[in-house]
Design an enzyme around this catalytic site. Structure first.
Site, PDB file in Angstrom:
ATOM      1  N   HIS A 180       0.828  -1.214   0.000  1.00 38.32           N
ATOM      2  CA  HIS A 180       0.000   0.000   0.000  1.00 38.32           C
ATOM      3  C   HIS A 180       0.857   1.256   0.000  1.00 38.32           C
ATOM      4  O   HIS A 180       0.357   2.348  -0.264  1.00 38.32           O
ATOM      5  CB  HIS A 180      -0.927   0.003   1.217  1.00 38.32           C
ATOM      6  CG  HIS A 180      -2.019  -1.023   1.104  1.00 38.32           C
ATOM      7  ND1 HIS A 180      -3.299  -0.714   0.731  1.00 38.32           N
ATOM      8  CD2 HIS A 180      -2.002  -2.370   1.275  1.00 38.32           C
ATOM      9  CE1 HIS A 180      -4.026  -1.811   0.690  1.00 38.32           C
ATOM     10  NE2 HIS A 180      -3.270  -2.834   1.024  1.00 38.32           N
ATOM     11  N   ASP A 388       3.624   9.322  -1.213  1.00 35.89           N
ATOM     12  CA  ASP A 388       2.422   8.586  -0.822  1.00 35.89           C
ATOM     13  C   ASP A 388       2.232   7.429  -1.782  1.00 35.89           C
ATOM     14  O   ASP A 388       2.463   7.582  -2.989  1.00 35.89           O
ATOM     15  CB  ASP A 388       1.196   9.516  -0.899  1.00 35.89           C
ATOM     16  CG  ASP A 388       0.237   9.299   0.255  1.00 35.89           C
ATOM     17  OD1 ASP A 388       0.104   8.138   0.690  1.00 35.89           O
ATOM     18  OD2 ASP A 388      -0.373  10.283   0.719  1.00 35.89           O
TER      19      ASP A 388
END
Ligand code: ADQ
Length: 500
Positions: A180, A388
């Protein structure tokens, strides 16, 4: 150790031994999800549970992970609870192991390093030992639940060595891993202690999924330049006798569901109140966990730059920044809060007037529905992480917009979402001038351009939603050959471990 013949090359096996592939039965296989946290029966579903909703629908599944309990001495019990077609199976982690595994190696070492912040990474051998031990315990405790035909899907950086531990216990099922968070560039990954154990864990998977093409390329480049791997003609990577496929599967959201949340009558009142309080001023919105990867102090610098460069905007717009504290047990987070509060205080002290404050800073958690309502009324969103994996806030902001009068998304080029949301104003978050310029442009952007940009982003949301994400990952995992991992790697790894 695996029972394969160590003299056989993986290529030879893939040509001669495909019994299981021949009886492969498609989407009816049971799914075993393994993640650090498991959705709780009470309370709202977390991000992963929402993303996995479609994968779990209409199939039998088992979701294994940590119970949330860390007693001083943890037993190896696994408690199960059946909810619909899913069995939730949880286990405790002892307090010491939890501190070393979760707060230690996962969040003090891997999280900062994977977000390109080696300067914040803190390593201790005992943290790594706890990390390795918890992965061994997870493998030991979940293995008895695994049936021969199950598909196994492991999630995130807490559990990178798990696939190798499962293989070492004779689990020969198809295993997929999804990261992730970003995968750093080879030079950064190279600096991580015990990186070989991490690569071993990934190589023991049949499929490794990343959020973006950049992450996938970083992984493959590391394996091929630093870990004796090579690209095969079929596009997969061979590393120490294992064959692994890696691919980008950008995680999506259920955009329609989020839009409905933003329009719900009970939150519409809150949205109206927000608009009334803004008294005609434009609302700029930031919604983040308070994490140093999210670019929060840099965002505050950009707001200061905005009011210096464009004094006509003073009093005309306000940043509402929601940033609840996360991972309170890790020092770097306490430092961040202090730095951020000082920076916000400085800007507010400098520019506030009697009836206007440039930045409203909310350090408490805000319910998801209220976040959706805030997004609906904000003229622009600042999604400006320094790094991110994806950043779902960017996608949720687009989903919440009024198609006829949408707001503008300002997005960091270092968020995975920037590879997809080409309708955003993409900026470098390290440059406050560039960020301030983008804000000033967004505040006066003509409606036609806003609509055009919104449509471009909305199309991606529709085509690459959460259902696409899980189904494309699982369909690639289902079609992987089961003979793609090899005993040679595990033998080699045993030799390395003996030498350690
Ligand atoms: P996170 O780092 O937590 O997730 P992100 O994707 O932005 O980051 O957010 C996850 C969810 O939390 C979103 O649904 C968002 O609305 C919610 N959220 C964030 N801040 C909030 C706040 N202040 N108040 C209320 N809700 C908030 C990790 C990776 C990401 C990746 C996701 C999913 O770091 O890069 O996108 O996993 O894979």
């Amino acid at each position: 150790m695996m029972g394969s013949d160590a003299q056989t090359t993986p290529e030879t096996r893939s040509q001669t031994e495909r019994p299981e592939a021949a009886i492969f039965s498609g989407g009816s296989r049971r799914l075993v999800v393994i993640s650090n946290r498991v959705p709780r029966g009470d309370g709202p579903p977390g991000g992963l549970a929402v993303a996995m909703k479609d994968a779990l629908k209409n199939r039998e599944s088992l979701w294994f992970g940590w119970s949330g309990e860390s007693p001083p001495e943890a037993s190896d019990d696994v408690l199960t609870e059946q909810r619909g077609q899913t069995t939730f199976a949880v286990t405790d982690i002892s307090a010491d192991d939890y501190a070393g595994y979760y707060e230690g190696f996962a969040n003090r070492m891997l999280w900062p390093a994977f977000h390109y912040r080696l300067d914040l990474s803190r390593y201790t051998e005992s943290d790594f030992e706890a990390y390795a031990r918890v992965n061994e315990q997870f493998a030991e405790r979940v293995a008895p639940f695994i049936e021969p035909d199950d598909l196994i899907w492991i999630h995130d950086y807490h559990l990178i060595p798990l696939a190798a531990e499962l293989r070492a216990r004779g689990v020969s099922n198809r295993i997929g891993f999804f990261s992730h968070i970003p995968f750093p560039s080879p030079e950064i990954f190279h600096a991580i202690p015990h990186k070989d154990r991490l690569i071993e864990g990934l190589a023991c998977c049949n499929l490794v999924g990343f959020q973006s093409a950049r992450d996938r390329s970083n992984f493959e480049r590391y394996v091929c330049t630093h870990a004796h791997g090579f690209w095969r003609s079929d596009g997969r990577i061979s590393v120490d006798g294992c064959i692994v496929r890696s691919k980008a599967y950008p995680i999506g959201i259920d955009a329609e569901d989020f839009r409905q949340k933003a329009l719900a009558p009970e939150v519409a009142e809150k949205a109206d109140a927000l608009v009334r309080a803004a008294a005609g001023r434009k609302i700029m919105l930031g919604v983040d966990r308070m994490d140093y990867s999210k670019g929060l102090p840099e965002r505050v610098d950009a707001i200061e730059t905005l009011f210096r460069r464009y004094p006509e905007l003073v009093g005309q717009c306000q940043l509402i920044q929601v940033a609840p504290v996360s991972r309170g047990g890790v020092e770097a987070y306490a430092n961040l809060r202090e730095r951020l509060e000082t920076a916000v205080g400085h800007v507010n002290g400098e520019f506030s007037t009697i009836d206007w404050t440039p930045i409203r800073f909310v350090a408490n958690a805000v319910p998801r529905e209220e976040v959706a309502a805030m997004m609906r009324v904000a003229s622009l969103a600042l999604v400006t992480p320094l790094r991110d994996g994806m950043n779902l806030v960017a996608k949720e902001y687009v989903a919440a917009q009024d198609p006829d009068d949408p707001g503008v998304l300002i997005l960091s080029e270092f968020a995975g979402a920037a590879e997809q949301l080409t309708g955003a104003l993409v900026i470098n978050p390290h440059n406050p001038e560039e960020q301030a310029r983008a804000i000033s442009k967004a505040l006066v952007m003509p409606r036609d351009e806003r609509v055009e940009r919104y449509r471009e982003n909305r199309k991606v949301l529709a085509e690459r939603d959460s259902s696409w994400w899980s189904s494309s990952f699982l369909s690639d995992l289902e079609s992987a050959s089961v003979d793609d991992f090899a005993a040679e790697l595990l033998d080699a790894v045993d030799t390395v471990r003996m030498a350690e």
